[in-house]
Design an enzyme around this catalytic site. Structure first.
Site, mmCIF file in Angstrom:
data_model
loop_
_atom_site.group_PDB
_atom_site.id
_atom_site.type_symbol
_atom_site.label_atom_id
_atom_site.label_comp_id
_atom_site.label_asym_id
_atom_site.label_seq_id
_atom_site.Cartn_x
_atom_site.Cartn_y
_atom_site.Cartn_z
ATOM 1 C CD GLU A 258 -2.922 -1.256 0.473
ATOM 2 O OE1 GLU A 258 -3.168 -0.257 -0.211
ATOM 3 O OE2 GLU A 258 -3.542 -2.321 0.379
ATOM 4 C CB CYS A 297 -2.823 6.345 2.320
ATOM 5 S SG CYS A 297 -4.021 5.365 3.227
HETATM 6 P P1 NAP Z 1 8.211 4.971 4.776
HETATM 7 O O1 NAP Z 1 9.283 5.919 5.091
HETATM 8 O O2 NAP Z 1 8.286 4.212 3.520
HETATM 9 O O3 NAP Z 1 8.115 4.019 6.031
HETATM 10 C C1 NAP Z 1 7.146 3.004 6.113
HETATM 11 C C2 NAP Z 1 7.663 1.871 6.970
HETATM 12 O O4 NAP Z 1 8.770 1.243 6.322
HETATM 13 C C3 NAP Z 1 8.168 2.313 8.335
HETATM 14 O O5 NAP Z 1 7.809 1.339 9.282
HETATM 15 C C4 NAP Z 1 9.672 2.348 8.130
HETATM 16 O O6 NAP Z 1 10.403 2.196 9.329
HETATM 17 C C5 NAP Z 1 9.868 1.148 7.230
HETATM 18 N N1 NAP Z 1 11.100 1.154 6.464
HETATM 19 C C6 NAP Z 1 11.886 2.205 6.116
HETATM 20 N N2 NAP Z 1 12.935 1.777 5.387
HETATM 21 C C7 NAP Z 1 12.817 0.433 5.266
HETATM 22 C C8 NAP Z 1 13.592 -0.597 4.634
HETATM 23 N N3 NAP Z 1 14.698 -0.311 3.960
HETATM 24 N N4 NAP Z 1 13.169 -1.875 4.739
HETATM 25 C C9 NAP Z 1 12.049 -2.185 5.398
HETATM 26 N N5 NAP Z 1 11.280 -1.262 6.025
HETATM 27 C C10 NAP Z 1 11.648 0.031 5.948
HETATM 28 O O7 NAP Z 1 6.790 5.697 4.715
HETATM 29 P P2 NAP Z 1 6.181 6.746 5.744
HETATM 30 O O8 NAP Z 1 6.873 8.029 5.477
HETATM 31 O O9 NAP Z 1 6.147 6.171 7.119
HETATM 32 O O10 NAP Z 1 4.669 6.792 5.268
HETATM 33 C C11 NAP Z 1 4.136 7.794 4.439
HETATM 34 C C12 NAP Z 1 3.728 7.192 3.119
HETATM 35 O O11 NAP Z 1 2.888 6.070 3.318
HETATM 36 C C13 NAP Z 1 2.906 8.138 2.271
HETATM 37 O O12 NAP Z 1 3.460 8.180 0.998
HETATM 38 C C14 NAP Z 1 1.524 7.526 2.229
HETATM 39 O O13 NAP Z 1 0.820 7.751 1.038
HETATM 40 C C15 NAP Z 1 1.797 6.090 2.432
HETATM 41 N N6 NAP Z 1 0.652 5.452 3.055
HETATM 42 C C16 NAP Z 1 -0.090 4.592 2.321
HETATM 43 C C17 NAP Z 1 -1.173 3.961 2.893
HETATM 44 C C18 NAP Z 1 -2.020 3.008 2.111
HETATM 45 O O14 NAP Z 1 -2.810 2.304 2.713
HETATM 46 N N7 NAP Z 1 -1.887 2.937 0.819
HETATM 47 C C19 NAP Z 1 -1.482 4.193 4.228
HETATM 48 C C20 NAP Z 1 -0.698 5.072 4.940
HETATM 49 C C21 NAP Z 1 0.389 5.684 4.345
HETATM 50 P P3 NAP Z 1 10.957 3.486 10.131
HETATM 51 O O15 NAP Z 1 9.768 4.286 10.514
HETATM 52 O O16 NAP Z 1 11.665 2.891 11.277
HETATM 53 O O17 NAP Z 1 11.838 4.194 9.152
#
Ligand code: NAP
Length: 524
Positions: A258, A297
């Site tokens: 997602e 999102c």
């Molecule tokens: P993110 O930076 O991609 O982080 C998401 C998760 O991935 C966090 O738990 C993060 O851990 C982890 N992560 C980071 N680097 C990783 C790696 N190399 N390997 C495995 N896991 C890793 O995203 P975000 O900034 O938290 O979220 C915002 C984005 O999420 C927005 O773009 C939004 O559109 C999207 N979103 C989508 C939905 C949906 O249902 N489609 C829902 C909510 C949000 P850490 O926090 O420890 O870095």
């Protein structure tokens, strides 16, 4: 003095990471709340314990028994709700109303799966569809069945829904008989950790069924084995890393993504200024921009209106946004709290500057004072409405998701252009359509369904009933094609698919009868 280091729960015991950990902050006051660390943890042991002990114990139960466990989780979480609201205010900077979307939304989702699961009865596997004859003689037929996967479900979640993001995934996983390991986003991990702690302490689930690992994601994906599944919510950049990890690329670990999404709202070209459809669009866009400070999102990012109504819509939305008081969510006069962190604050401000390359500012609430908060400290961004009367020549506006109270109004010439522009989002979680004409709504669904996980139609007859553009209801599908990640979650019992394996059983009528006697037919 260092704040409390939150414990992780894995391999059936509480575990404290080594080192000082990463601090979690109050995004309004800037103060440190707690710390997280999983350094030094034996991840191999954690995954093996969940897979072997948790999975085995869950699979020994029927769907009905697991549904009862979900009901027990609902009770425990409901009893402890006050603490969750306090944590959300402090760690996510959300008002009570916005925290409810996450906390009550999560509990409601578990309750829905408890009800759906109870109907699946005493079986331990499911029949998928009817028997199919494979030749002239009906004695030998094929029946598809669904059995729970013998693995663990790893959830890597985003920061914006620390409660709902856990439970909307965990409810169908646990109902399916699959143990869960949740790795919350670090910045808001506290609420997830606390909810898991309450469920673990209430001794509801078998050992290994639910684990929480806070802090770094390093090494988690490396633990996955072929029958495990991983469900990721977050940015498109991280999604690419997950998809290309050897566990997915080489071991076929099932992977649900997602990611980000440029969701749209579409006003019927036949709508008049101040008509019901017009006013419904104005209210919904305003709501979507401000709920959880636009950190959803599913939030509306692009609003498509007939060119003749562009200015009237801009004025009406701006007038409503003007009333949005922004600041410390503890103050009752505040309608919109903060973003979750200073990093997000910087990211949103930078994103607005990027969008401004192709759009003009129609409304910017950031000149007003914050209520009860210091602009130099608080991660508060007021709503910003941008606009363009020439969206067809824009690129950035159809590509860049600014994850905050930001949205762009776009004028379209005719409905074909509107469709083409909406499709330039390259796949979205949801779009909403505003019209009093059922035929127009039906045409929109047929024309744009392929690009969306959900189409939410708001017509005057459902004005007081509809569930909201951005609200994800457990009975409806969540997920979207293309840039939205290509994932599917929820959708009632459809969610169970991800946690089950489908097998075609080709056998005699007598053998299929024997099998059917112990299974439940999956009715979607
Ligand atoms: P993110 O930076 O991609 O982080 C998401 C998760 O991935 C966090 O738990 C993060 O851990 C982890 N992560 C980071 N680097 C990783 C790696 N190399 N390997 C495995 N896991 C890793 O995203 P975000 O900034 O938290 O979220 C915002 C984005 O999420 C927005 O773009 C939004 O559109 C999207 N979103 C989508 C939905 C949906 O249902 N489609 C829902 C909510 C949000 P850490 O926090 O420890 O870095």
């Amino acid at each position: 003095m260092a704040t409390q280091l939150l414990q992780n729960y894995a391999a059936g015991r509480w575990q404290t990471g080594t080192g000082t950990g990463t601090p979690l902050l109050d995004p309004v006051l800037g103060t440190e709340l707690v710390r997280v660390s999983n350094a030094g943890m034996d991840l191999k042991e954690a995954f093996a314990f969940a897979r072997e002990q948790g999975g085995k114990a869950l699979r020994a139960l029927s769907y009905k028994q697991r549904a009862a466990l979900l009901n027990d989780i609902v009770k425990v979480l409901s009893d402890n709700k006050a603490a969750y609201y306090d944590i959300a205010t402090a760690n996510s900077g959300t008002t009570t109303k916005d925290s409810a979307v996450d906390i009550d939304g999560g509990i409601f989702t578990i309750g829905t799966y408890a009800k759906l699961g109870e109907k699946l009865g005493d079986a331990q596997f499911l029949l998928d569809g009817e028997r199919i004859r494979m030749g002239k003689d009906p004695l030998f037929q094929s029946q598809h069945i669904l059995t729970p996967t013998h693995g663990v479900a790893l959830f890597i979640n985003a920061f914006n829904f620390p409660s709902w993001g856990l439970w909307e995934k965990a409810a169908p996983a646990l109902l399916s008989g699959v143990p869960v390991i949740i790795k919350p986003a670090t910045s808001t991990a506290w609420l997830t950790q606390r909810m898991v702690q309450d469920v673990v302490n209430a001794n509801i689930l078998p050992a290994g069924a639910l684990s929480v690992i806070c802090g770094s994601s390093a090494g988690l994906m490396d633990q996955l084995e072929p029958f495990d599944v991983v469900s990721f919510t977050g940015s498109a950049d991280t999604a690419r890393i997950i998809r290309s990890h050897p566990a997915v690329a080489h071991k076929s670990v099932r992977c649900n993504i997602e990611a980000d999404s440029l969701n749209s709202a579409l006003l019927d070209p036949a709508a008049a200024a101040d008509s019901e459809a017009f006013n419904l669009l104005v209210s919904e866009v305003t709501r979507e921009m401000t709920v959880k400070s636009g950190q959803k999102c599913t939030a509306i990012r692009r609003v498509f209106v007939p060119a003749t109504l562009y200015e009237a819509v801009a004025e009406a939305i701006s007038a409503k946004l003007k009333k949005t008081t922004v600041g410390n969510p503890r103050n009752e006069a505040v309608r919109m709290g903060s973003l979750v962190s200073k990093e997000q604050y910087d990211g949103v401000l930078a994103g607005i500057e990027v969008l401004k390359q192709e759009a003009t500012v129609l409304f910017d609430g950031n000149s007003a004072d914050l209520v009860d908060a210091d602009k130099a400290v608080a991660a508060c961004v007021a709503p910003v409405l941008l606009g363009t009367s020439t969206p067809a020549t824009a690129n950035i506006l159809h590509e860049v998701e600014v994850f905050g109270p930001v949205c762009t109004l776009m004028a379209y010439k005719d409905i074909d252009e509107a469709h083409a522009l909406i499709q330039r989002g390259e796949g979205s979680l949801v779009m909403s359509v505003y019209s009093d004409n059922p035929a127009f709504i039906a045409q929109t669904a047929a024309a744009l369904g392929s690009h969306h996980g959900r189409i939410h139609a708001i017509s005057p007859d459902v004005a007081a009933l509809h569930t909201g553009h951005g609200n994800v209801m457990p009975v409806s599908l969540h997920g979207g094609p293309g840039r939205a990640g290509g994932g599917e979650e929820l959708g009632g019992l459809r969610a169970l698919n991800f946690y089950h394996r489908r097998t075609a059983v080709q056998a005699s009528t007598a053998a299929l009868d024997a099998m059917a006697a112990t299974a439940t037919k999956l009715e979607l």
